[in-house]
Design an enzyme around this catalytic site. Sequence first.
Site, PDB file in Angstrom:
ATOM      1  N   ALA A  34       0.838  -1.199   0.000  1.00  0.00           N
ATOM      2  CA  ALA A  34       0.000   0.000   0.000  1.00  0.00           C
ATOM      3  C   ALA A  34       0.876   1.254   0.000  1.00  0.00           C
ATOM      4  O   ALA A  34       0.609   2.220  -0.728  1.00  0.00           O
ATOM      5  CB  ALA A  34      -0.914  -0.003   1.220  1.00  0.00           C
ATOM      6  N   TYR A  36       3.928   1.438  -1.107  1.00  0.00           N
ATOM      7  CA  TYR A  36       4.547   1.502  -2.428  1.00  0.00           C
ATOM      8  C   TYR A  36       3.583   2.147  -3.423  1.00  0.00           C
ATOM      9  O   TYR A  36       3.945   3.076  -4.155  1.00  0.00           O
ATOM     10  CB  TYR A  36       4.920   0.098  -2.906  1.00  0.00           C
ATOM     11  CG  TYR A  36       5.476   0.085  -4.315  1.00  0.00           C
ATOM     12  CD1 TYR A  36       6.824   0.320  -4.546  1.00  0.00           C
ATOM     13  CD2 TYR A  36       4.633  -0.102  -5.410  1.00  0.00           C
ATOM     14  CE1 TYR A  36       7.331   0.341  -5.825  1.00  0.00           C
ATOM     15  CE2 TYR A  36       5.132  -0.074  -6.704  1.00  0.00           C
ATOM     16  CZ  TYR A  36       6.476   0.147  -6.908  1.00  0.00           C
ATOM     17  OH  TYR A  36       6.965   0.184  -8.176  1.00  0.00           O
ATOM     18  N   SER A  82       0.965  -4.532 -17.153  1.00  0.00           N
ATOM     19  CA  SER A  82       0.674  -4.480 -15.741  1.00  0.00           C
ATOM     20  C   SER A  82      -0.713  -3.850 -15.574  1.00  0.00           C
ATOM     21  O   SER A  82      -1.388  -3.596 -16.574  1.00  0.00           O
ATOM     22  CB  SER A  82       1.759  -3.627 -15.129  1.00  0.00           C
ATOM     23  OG  SER A  82       1.672  -3.628 -13.775  1.00  0.00           O
ATOM     24  N   LYS A 116      -8.151 -11.030  -8.000  1.00  0.00           N
ATOM     25  CA  LYS A 116      -6.755 -10.785  -8.374  1.00  0.00           C
ATOM     26  C   LYS A 116      -5.901 -11.717  -7.516  1.00  0.00           C
ATOM     27  O   LYS A 116      -5.763 -11.526  -6.312  1.00  0.00           O
ATOM     28  CB  LYS A 116      -6.389  -9.324  -8.106  1.00  0.00           C
ATOM     29  CG  LYS A 116      -4.980  -8.958  -8.521  1.00  0.00           C
ATOM     30  CD  LYS A 116      -4.804  -7.450  -8.465  1.00  0.00           C
ATOM     31  CE  LYS A 116      -3.426  -7.005  -8.891  1.00  0.00           C
ATOM     32  NZ  LYS A 116      -2.336  -7.699  -8.254  1.00  0.00           N
ATOM     33  N   ARG A 137       7.067 -13.383 -15.918  1.00  0.00           N
ATOM     34  CA  ARG A 137       6.841 -12.087 -16.550  1.00  0.00           C
ATOM     35  C   ARG A 137       8.161 -11.341 -16.763  1.00  0.00           C
ATOM     36  O   ARG A 137       8.308 -10.600 -17.726  1.00  0.00           O
ATOM     37  CB  ARG A 137       5.909 -11.239 -15.675  1.00  0.00           C
ATOM     38  CG  ARG A 137       5.726  -9.865 -16.255  1.00  0.00           C
ATOM     39  CD  ARG A 137       4.540  -9.181 -15.650  1.00  0.00           C
ATOM     40  NE  ARG A 137       4.932  -8.358 -14.511  1.00  0.00           N
ATOM     41  CZ  ARG A 137       4.085  -7.692 -13.761  1.00  0.00           C
ATOM     42  NH1 ARG A 137       2.799  -7.771 -14.007  1.00  0.00           N
ATOM     43  NH2 ARG A 137       4.497  -6.965 -12.776  1.00  0.00           N
ATOM     44  N   CYS A 412      19.038 -19.062  29.487  1.00  0.00           N
ATOM     45  CA  CYS A 412      17.588 -19.207  29.523  1.00  0.00           C
ATOM     46  C   CYS A 412      17.012 -18.205  30.519  1.00  0.00           C
ATOM     47  O   CYS A 412      17.464 -18.139  31.659  1.00  0.00           O
ATOM     48  CB  CYS A 412      17.234 -20.633  29.943  1.00  0.00           C
ATOM     49  SG  CYS A 412      15.482 -20.839  30.263  1.00  0.00           S
ATOM     50  N   CYS A 430      17.086 -24.204  25.305  1.00  0.00           N
ATOM     51  CA  CYS A 430      17.476 -24.365  26.697  1.00  0.00           C
ATOM     52  C   CYS A 430      17.653 -25.863  26.902  1.00  0.00           C
ATOM     53  O   CYS A 430      16.698 -26.625  26.764  1.00  0.00           O
ATOM     54  CB  CYS A 430      16.400 -23.830  27.637  1.00  0.00           C
ATOM     55  SG  CYS A 430      16.675 -24.363  29.347  1.00  0.00           S
TER      56      CYS A 430
HETATM   57  S1  IVH Z   1      -5.155  -9.300 -15.904  1.00  0.00           S
HETATM   58  C1  IVH Z   1      -3.322  -6.709 -19.130  1.00  0.00           C
HETATM   59  N1  IVH Z   1      -6.284 -10.847 -14.119  1.00  0.00           N
HETATM   60  O1  IVH Z   1      -1.919  -8.831 -11.147  1.00  0.00           O
HETATM   61  C2  IVH Z   1      -4.002  -7.290 -17.975  1.00  0.00           C
HETATM   62  N2  IVH Z   1      -4.115 -10.021 -13.695  1.00  0.00           N
HETATM   63  O2  IVH Z   1      -1.129  -5.960 -10.849  1.00  0.00           O
HETATM   64  C3  IVH Z   1      -3.178  -8.300 -17.345  1.00  0.00           C
HETATM   65  N3  IVH Z   1      -3.136 -10.804 -11.586  1.00  0.00           N
HETATM   66  O3  IVH Z   1       0.639  -8.717 -13.482  1.00  0.00           O
HETATM   67  C4  IVH Z   1      -3.542  -8.681 -16.008  1.00  0.00           C
HETATM   68  N4  IVH Z   1      -4.851 -12.043 -10.982  1.00  0.00           N
HETATM   69  O4  IVH Z   1       0.146 -10.979 -12.494  1.00  0.00           O
HETATM   70  C5  IVH Z   1      -5.201 -10.139 -14.452  1.00  0.00           C
HETATM   71  N5  IVH Z   1      -7.369 -12.269 -12.632  1.00  0.00           N
HETATM   72  C6  IVH Z   1      -6.300 -11.546 -12.980  1.00  0.00           C
HETATM   73  C7  IVH Z   1      -5.161 -11.475 -12.161  1.00  0.00           C
HETATM   74  C8  IVH Z   1      -4.074 -10.705 -12.541  1.00  0.00           C
HETATM   75  C9  IVH Z   1      -3.635 -11.631 -10.660  1.00  0.00           C
HETATM   76  C10 IVH Z   1      -1.807 -10.195 -11.479  1.00  0.00           C
HETATM   77  C11 IVH Z   1      -1.021 -10.250 -12.748  1.00  0.00           C
HETATM   78  C12 IVH Z   1      -0.657  -8.840 -13.057  1.00  0.00           C
HETATM   79  C13 IVH Z   1      -0.865  -8.144 -11.756  1.00  0.00           C
HETATM   80  C14 IVH Z   1      -1.236  -6.702 -12.010  1.00  0.00           C
END
Ligand code: IVH
Length: 753
Positions: A34, A36, A82, A116, A137, A412, A430
């Site tokens: 967060a 970051y 990303s 996600k 990646r 200890c 210990c």
């Molecule tokens: S879509 C161009 N779907 O989150 C769109 N990403 O912060 C590509 N990630 O690098 C990403 N679950 O490694 C997508 N259901 C999901 C995801 C997901 C995890 C990761 C992914 C991406 C990062 C982005």
Amino acid sequence: MSEDIQRRIAELSGELHLHIYRYHVRNEPLITDAEYDRRFRELQDLEAAHPEYALPDSPTQRVGSDLSGDFPKVRHPAPILSLANAFDEADLVNWEERNLRLLPADAQLQYVLQPKLDGLAIVITYEDGVMTRAATRGNGEFGDDVSANVRTIRSAPLRIPVNPDHGAAPGRLVVRGEILFHKEAFRELNREQSAQGLPTYVNARNTASGSLKQKDSRETAKRKLTAYIYAIVDSDGIDLASEWETLQYLRDMGFNVITDAALCRDLADVTGRLPAWETRRDDLPFEIDGLVVKVDCLAQARELGVVGKDPRGAIAYKFPAEEATTKLLNLSIGVGRSGKVTPTAQLDPVFIGGVTVSSASLHNYEQIATLDIRLGDRVIVKRSGDVIPYVIGPVPSARVGTETAVLPPDACPFCDTKLIQPAGAVDWFCPNPKCPERIMRTLEFFVSRGAMDIEGMGPQTIAALIENGLIEDEADIFSLDAEPLLALDGFAEKKVENQLASIAAAKTRPFEQVLTSLGIDGIGSTVAGLLTDNFSSMQELLDAAVQIQAANEAYANKAAALLDIERGDDAEINKLVFRLRHPLTELVPRYLDAADLGERLLRLLKPWRFSADDLGILEESLSSLINASRPLHSIEGLGPVLVENIVAWFTSQHNQAVLAKMMAAGVNMQAEEKVVSGSGLDGLTFVLTGSMSMPRGEVKALVEANGGKVTGSVSKRTSYVVAGDSPGSKVDKALKNGVPVISEAELRALITG
Ligand code: IVH
């Protein structure tokens, strides 16, 4: 003013570079995700307003890299993009408004909402349906080629479509997904680590990353990783119109696709589902760090294009952080029943993901030193799901100079005995078996549920019994009389009667449960079960341990003179000396079934050019040790460290005295008689491998009920190896040793004759 902005941009760029490196390369973040994200957004905003000050190497111009030196690099067919982040509904609304401005006036946006996944991104290429490559990646343009490792992950199909009824595979398909540990698989991995006496892992994501970046894919194969696929990066010969269709297509091809994705008719539909997701989060089988919202229509998404490294058509909605930073106020030190010393962080109370956290695990002193955590530091604390909150690491940039190093105490804190760190261990112990804290912890465990289960004997009663000199150890419980108990505060006649009855009842607990209750480091009920499967009484186990210890001492005496070698700087030689000095963990498991021990030793000891006589002496004493150890070492699932713990426990004078008292008091130390129903397998020894139609333990019971024996490892003495589905290396070993391999059905045929 503008100078300030310029300075701030440079400052943020510099900081973020460091944090990207710490996170992506070292796997040791210094600040929370967060924090970051906040800094990253501040930099993005400043650069947008003042592009003239943006540095050419600004972190906003690239994505983090996970490239390491160990793998060949491969170029991705298209940039692995990303996602921009949203932290609240307002961010999502802004995102949609911006998108609508870029699209024709009458555009309507539908969305796909999905979790996600908190794992590692992976890019997998299929040519004519065959997996030809898998890469991380990396930096978005190049990735590490980890094909051999990904091939070990069963949820990543090696050939598509998995079901041939689902049409043909396209000529080329490059998909993107995430590799992770299911929470249960991660817990299991840690259970196995503990059972082997090895340190446990704390962070599932980092462990998944480490597992995927093994140089030896056999190591990856041992980890139960899962691959989820969620997107198509590149393809030949398929035509899909939407994200929703894409998910269905991927499912049809046989990929593991999240089942929880939802098609949302508009953004309100998306935002309406967010609260439910936040509550569901802990119930999911895997960790997620937010949700991904994607414009469903691929034509619209294409039209929206990409800004920097982020496609405009998708956004990550991040859940409130489960990490926070706070001050490390102090360290409290606990001593467990095995004597293990565990430091716990006392924190300035901080609110994380819905609860106030004021203490957190620090694991062990080695980790404190590795992470350079100091008293008074600001530290990052993580709390996720059902794990105990733990300290990820310090924030060195927040130091003011008054922080002090954390060292393990010399003695200890409870009995002042000098602490020891066994060779190769990360923990301090210990060593005093009479340490009051160890005794208290031992007794608490001994009487607890899954152990002896002595009702009515809580910590207060135990403490009162110790204080009044009625017991000194767990065995004394069984010789308690009514009279002195009646003299204790709060012990009326009825209570004493009940207490004595529950103690008497505990004497008849099954052998396995008694063994668990002893609290031997690493020997929980599972391992105790393995032991009682192979030893029919405590005495037998005790005898085995004593014999191993004697053979070990004899070896040490013989080897001592030969190994009295100048230790130089040669790491190889030092490793060898270490092995020779720790035969029980280092040599016995290696040579357990070696037919040519002499030759193997000759090879191992080549650097020394020992005389044939000296070699003979070593071989003989090692061979005796191997024979003495076999009953324990050949038990499948019992690692060398556990064997060492067992031997150490049973050969301690204190423990032998405790056992003798328990035996005298009539505590059950005998396995139940095995019911023998047939003799079809008389005199035969079996090794089981692979999964069978019923649990392995039941197959074993069946073999034993018919007069056969089951052992853990294949040797010349094995009569048959019984192979179920996906058998392990034991089949290879059987073939090598000329041992016949049979199926479960053939085993049943042997039984019925
Ligand atoms: S879509 C161009 N779907 O989150 C769109 N990403 O912060 C590509 N990630 O690098 C990403 N679950 O490694 C997508 N259901 C999901 C995801 C997901 C995890 C990761 C992914 C991406 C990062 C982005």
